[in-house]
Write an enzyme that holds these catalytic residues in place. Structure first.
Site, PDB file in Angstrom:
ATOM      1  N   CYS A  91       0.863  -1.179   0.000  1.00  0.00           N
ATOM      2  CA  CYS A  91       0.000   0.000   0.000  1.00  0.00           C
ATOM      3  C   CYS A  91       0.900   1.229   0.000  1.00  0.00           C
ATOM      4  CB  CYS A  91      -0.910  -0.039   1.238  1.00  0.00           C
ATOM      5  SG  CYS A  91      -1.981   1.388   1.391  1.00  0.00           S
ATOM      6  N   LEU A  92       1.143   1.774  -1.181  1.00  0.00           N
ATOM      7  CA  LEU A  92       2.059   2.907  -1.316  1.00  0.00           C
ATOM      8  C   LEU A  92       1.517   3.792  -2.440  1.00  0.00           C
ATOM      9  CD1 LEU A  92       4.845   4.096  -0.440  1.00  0.00           C
ATOM     10  CD2 LEU A  92       5.885   2.743  -2.243  1.00  0.00           C
TER      11      LEU A  92
END
Lengths: 151, 142
Positions: A91-92
């Site tokens: 999750c970036l």
């Protein structure tokens, strides 16, 4: 298509010749096809991941660098981190909505190392088991919710 | 098609070319059926849609975007851009005669490269500054 290949070739050349510390283009993956790379990452010294080794898989579409690459951790050691799911999805925000064609494989690797380095507690995201059961194979199809900038 | 030119038949070709048949590739099948190439647009990043499948809202957005892009200054690389001689999108150095586009934040790219990106997202890839906001401030200050 041609411009994507040209740029990937340049990136591959630069990253092989002069990689930043803790980043290496893996010899096992990359030579097969230009549109799929494997990069070896080392946990930065002085962080919770010191001494650990990880592998990142990059998949590029023909619209790269306008479309972001698909980036996941692969292999046996998936870092235990609140933004990394046990299936390797990360999750970036720069991997989806904050992507810019000025970013590169190298800058993505450095962002991931920095994301790992600022971690203070090794743990999976709170929704890990549900997400891993229900998500698509392609992390870019996930509607990510970027709400935690602390790590 | 309404064309008064005689369509070449196999016979005509053999007459024109004589025995010189090496040029034609025997592996080439018949030409594909006539199809109109529909341009593909990107109403938002990571979304690709053929022009005939765009919603009205997306069409308006794209038309507006095209108009805004056309207001951004362009030029030809003459070696005078001292800072940043590389287009960070294709990672190629500017070559004399390349068409460039200048964004209000002073970042410079190949016209072809940046126009492709600006149709997807109206922000500078280098500084992430929204181009329309920067356009407005340039207008206000000048």
């Amino acid at each position: 298509m041609a411009s994507m290949e040209k740029r990937l070739q340049k990136e591959l050349q630069a990253l092989t010749k002069d990689p930043p510390k803790g980043v290496r283009v893996s010899p096992d993956g990359t030579c097969r096809t230009l549109s799929e790379w494997i990069v070896d990452l080392d946990g930065a010294p002085g962080t919770l991941y010191e001494g650990e080794h990880f592998q990142l898989q990059f998949k590029f579409s023909s619209r790269y660098p306008f479309d972001s690459p698909q980036v996941t951790f692969i292999g046996t050691n998936i870092p235990l981190h609140p933004h990394v799911y046990s299936n390797g999805h990360i999750c970036l925000s720069i991997l989806t909505e904050d992507w810019s064609p000025a970013l590169s494989v190298q800058s993505v690797c450095l962002s991931i190392i920095s994301m790992l380095s600022s971690c203070t507690e090794k743990k999976r995201p709170p929704d890990n088991s549900f997400y891993v059961k229900t998500c698509s194979k392609n992390p870019k199809k996930t509607r990510w919710w970027y709400h935690d900038d602390s790590v | 098609m309404g064309n008064c030119l005689k369509t070449p038949t196999t016979d005509d070709i053999s007459l024109l070319r004589g025995n010189d048949s090496q040029e034609s590739d025997p592996n080439l099948g018949p030409p594909p059926p006539y199809q109109e190439r529909v341009p593909v647009y990107h109403p938002s990043p990571n979304v690709s849609r053929p022009a005939n499948q765009l919603t009205e809202e997306e069409q308006i957005k794209i038309a507006k975007r095209l108009g805004l892009i056309s207001h951004l200054p362009t030029g030809v690389y003459d070696g005078s851009v001292k800072k940043g001689k590389e287009c960070v999108i294709c990672m190629c150095d500017f070559v004399l005669g390349d068409s460039l586009r200048f964004l209000p934040c002073m970042h410079t790219y190949h016209k072809k490269c940046i126009d492709d990106w600006l149709m997807r997202a109206f922000i500078c890839p280098s500084c992430m500054e929204p181009v329309d906001a920067a356009l407005l401030t340039t207008y206000e200050s000048s």
